[in-house]
Design an enzyme around this catalytic site. Sequence first.
Site, mmCIF file in Angstrom:
data_model
loop_
_atom_site.group_PDB
_atom_site.id
_atom_site.type_symbol
_atom_site.label_atom_id
_atom_site.label_comp_id
_atom_site.label_asym_id
_atom_site.label_seq_id
_atom_site.Cartn_x
_atom_site.Cartn_y
_atom_site.Cartn_z
ATOM 1 N N ARG A 83 -9.013 -0.240 4.596
ATOM 2 C CA ARG A 83 -8.065 0.853 3.930
ATOM 3 C C ARG A 83 -6.496 0.301 3.548
ATOM 4 N NH1 ARG A 83 -6.799 5.809 7.693
ATOM 5 N NH2 ARG A 83 -5.407 5.674 5.697
ATOM 6 N N LYS A 120 0.842 -1.171 0.130
ATOM 7 C CA LYS A 120 -0.028 -0.135 0.016
ATOM 8 C C LYS A 120 1.001 1.315 0.021
ATOM 9 C CE LYS A 120 -1.836 1.491 4.208
ATOM 10 N NZ LYS A 120 -1.364 3.204 4.162
ATOM 11 N N ASN A 121 2.035 1.186 1.103
ATOM 12 C CA ASN A 121 2.586 2.561 1.121
ATOM 13 C C ASN A 121 3.617 2.984 0.142
ATOM 14 O OD1 ASN A 121 0.998 2.908 3.375
ATOM 15 N ND2 ASN A 121 2.500 2.767 4.701
ATOM 16 N N ASP A 158 4.139 0.908 12.084
ATOM 17 C CA ASP A 158 2.974 0.220 11.578
ATOM 18 C C ASP A 158 2.681 -1.065 11.942
ATOM 19 O OD1 ASP A 158 2.498 2.725 10.131
ATOM 20 O OD2 ASP A 158 3.144 2.027 8.141
ATOM 21 N N CYS A 208 -5.859 13.072 12.597
ATOM 22 C CA CYS A 208 -5.724 11.940 12.241
ATOM 23 C C CYS A 208 -5.605 10.948 13.606
ATOM 24 C CB CYS A 208 -4.240 11.566 11.569
ATOM 25 S SG CYS A 208 -3.911 9.755 11.520
ATOM 26 N N ARG A 254 -0.074 15.069 13.002
ATOM 27 C CA ARG A 254 0.505 14.545 11.596
ATOM 28 C C ARG A 254 0.890 15.730 10.903
ATOM 29 N NH1 ARG A 254 -1.111 8.925 9.121
ATOM 30 N NH2 ARG A 254 0.681 8.950 8.056
HETATM 31 N N1 EPU Z 1 6.398 14.835 10.573
HETATM 32 C C1 EPU Z 1 6.766 15.965 10.669
HETATM 33 N N2 EPU Z 1 6.497 16.922 9.693
HETATM 34 C C2 EPU Z 1 6.114 16.648 8.542
HETATM 35 C C3 EPU Z 1 6.005 15.307 8.372
HETATM 36 C C4 EPU Z 1 6.189 14.400 9.230
HETATM 37 O O1 EPU Z 1 7.178 16.550 11.919
HETATM 38 O O2 EPU Z 1 5.953 17.535 7.679
HETATM 39 C C5 EPU Z 1 6.757 13.901 11.886
HETATM 40 C C6 EPU Z 1 5.329 13.105 12.121
HETATM 41 O O3 EPU Z 1 4.764 13.792 12.957
HETATM 42 C C7 EPU Z 1 6.145 11.913 12.636
HETATM 43 C C8 EPU Z 1 7.323 11.671 11.864
HETATM 44 O O4 EPU Z 1 7.318 12.850 11.178
HETATM 45 O O5 EPU Z 1 6.360 11.901 13.949
HETATM 46 C C9 EPU Z 1 7.452 10.653 10.697
HETATM 47 O O6 EPU Z 1 6.141 10.730 9.754
HETATM 48 P P1 EPU Z 1 6.113 10.487 8.286
HETATM 49 O O7 EPU Z 1 5.928 11.625 7.421
HETATM 50 O O8 EPU Z 1 7.092 9.462 8.024
HETATM 51 O O9 EPU Z 1 4.855 9.554 8.104
HETATM 52 P P2 EPU Z 1 4.101 9.660 6.685
HETATM 53 O O10 EPU Z 1 4.790 9.730 5.511
HETATM 54 O O11 EPU Z 1 2.848 10.698 6.755
HETATM 55 C C10 EPU Z 1 4.282 6.949 6.148
HETATM 56 C C11 EPU Z 1 3.258 5.909 6.103
HETATM 57 C C12 EPU Z 1 2.435 5.631 7.665
HETATM 58 C C13 EPU Z 1 3.690 5.318 8.627
HETATM 59 C C14 EPU Z 1 4.580 6.437 8.705
HETATM 60 C C15 EPU Z 1 5.924 6.192 9.394
HETATM 61 C C16 EPU Z 1 2.210 6.021 4.172
HETATM 62 C C17 EPU Z 1 1.038 6.292 3.120
HETATM 63 N N3 EPU Z 1 1.994 6.096 5.226
HETATM 64 O O12 EPU Z 1 3.186 8.276 6.789
HETATM 65 O O13 EPU Z 1 1.854 4.551 7.363
HETATM 66 O O14 EPU Z 1 3.172 4.932 9.774
HETATM 67 O O15 EPU Z 1 5.156 6.833 7.186
HETATM 68 O O16 EPU Z 1 6.601 5.144 9.126
HETATM 69 O O17 EPU Z 1 3.390 5.564 3.350
HETATM 70 C C18 EPU Z 1 -0.165 3.112 7.869
HETATM 71 O O18 EPU Z 1 0.274 2.462 6.600
HETATM 72 O O19 EPU Z 1 -1.038 2.430 8.555
HETATM 73 C C19 EPU Z 1 0.590 4.319 8.235
HETATM 74 C C20 EPU Z 1 0.110 5.168 9.061
#
Ligand code: EPU
Length: 432
Positions: A402, A24-25, A310, A119, A124
């Site tokens: 999802r 998915k990701n 995850d 969320c 996030r």
């Molecule tokens: N963060 C910031 N600022 C930003 C973006 C992120 O401070 O602009 C922080 C977040 O608050 C968090 C950390 O950085 O503490 C990591 O967040 P990240 O941006 O890596 O998360 P994401 O890219 O939004 C993806 C996956 C999530 C998974 C996370 C962490 C996808 C679609 N989603 O989210 O997957 O938990 O990386 O590995 O790729 C899931 O599949 O259930 C899921 C939530």
Amino acid sequence: MALEKLVVEGGRRLHGEVVVGGAKNAALPILSATLLADGTCDLGGVPRLRDVDVLARILGVLGLQIERDPLGRVQTRILSEDASTAPYELVSMMRASFCVLGPLLARRGYAKVSLPGGCAIGDRPVDLHLKGLRALGAEIKIEHGYVIARAQRLRGANIYLGGPTGCTVLGTANVMMAACLADGTTVIEHAAVEPEIEDLANFLKAMGASIDGAGSHRITIRGVRRLEGCRYDVIPDRIEAATLMMAAVATGGELLLKNVDPTHLEAVFDKLREAGVSVARNCKTVAVAAAEPLHEVELNTLPYPGFPTDLQAQMMALMCTGTGASVFTDRIFPDRLQHVSEFKRMGARILNVNNTCVVLGGSPLQGAPVMASDLRGGAALVIAGLIAQGQTEVRRVYHIDRGYEDLEGKLRALGAVIRREADELPEKPPAV
Ligand code: EPU
């Protein structure tokens, strides 16, 4: 939306073989990247999920034609580039859709994308996404809940993308996609190293992008004039694979997984082995077998190659079957703990202090009606139902849909007794 629940009869030992689906990701950012392509993209391994359907709707609004052929491959093609607004109604259903921002901006010079909003797994923010795109020369405003980004032409830049908890996965994806069509060279420092980022980079390269270093913390992107459609296969889903492993092991069973990349799961194997689980790996297969009793573990979630956030909830369900005290801290999303109170309702003994949970093994779970409030927590409740005595009803299955393709079908094929039923909403209380 009609509500459904999963009804699980606990106490059945799972065993057999299962084929893992596409990630998915990885699929979600790759589908967003097709906004950059001239010509048709032909994608294998795109799982059939609610998140994929939502993103397909958003891409449809943005002028893409998306179809799944009889073999299950997905073809995308741009029909029109007139609309560059991703609306709140859809973006708020799924944060990953924020990933259309970078490609839209790079290709169309303008993007209006709703801020994703709150969320269930905690705060996030998207500040790092915006910082990266601004560094590429975009003018970005936030108006009425929408990010409005403009750029005549993006320019390559050196961008540091580290955040308070380390790297950002989708932030790296957004900036990398935008940089592919920028003038000059972009270097992303402190880039995310998740396999899904490497997969996205490989897809972009198959379209003609010039990218070095994906999979390391420094990614170098040399902008090109255009990207072409291509044929590509998405990597297997490491989170689905590990969820199924944990489900089987939790029931005292054994499982052979096919279509896995074991190199993506080193931290998970390490923790499972520490708990006493036997793990045997081959090139594209993994076999796991339960140990009795499981030893306690101490687990911190970390960015890749650390133990994934995850899988925190599913591993916690597994450790409810252990004997000792296991300690869990989610360092990525410290508030990702909604499953804990539901586990407690099933009889689990869990202490939580300041976002750290101590699971005290040795008290058998009892089936109960429980509520999923996020995707991975929902899967963890299914695992808890598989090991509990009696019947568990996991409500709000749409969270699980999802991100897991036919989870109950795969579990049933392994011997689980699990069925999906319509969930009657309680009648409105009488007015007093
Ligand atoms: N963060 C910031 N600022 C930003 C973006 C992120 O401070 O602009 C922080 C977040 O608050 C968090 C950390 O950085 O503490 C990591 O967040 P990240 O941006 O890596 O998360 P994401 O890219 O939004 C993806 C996956 C999530 C998974 C996370 C962490 C996808 C679609 N989603 O989210 O997957 O938990 O990386 O590995 O790729 C899931 O599949 O259930 C899921 C939530």
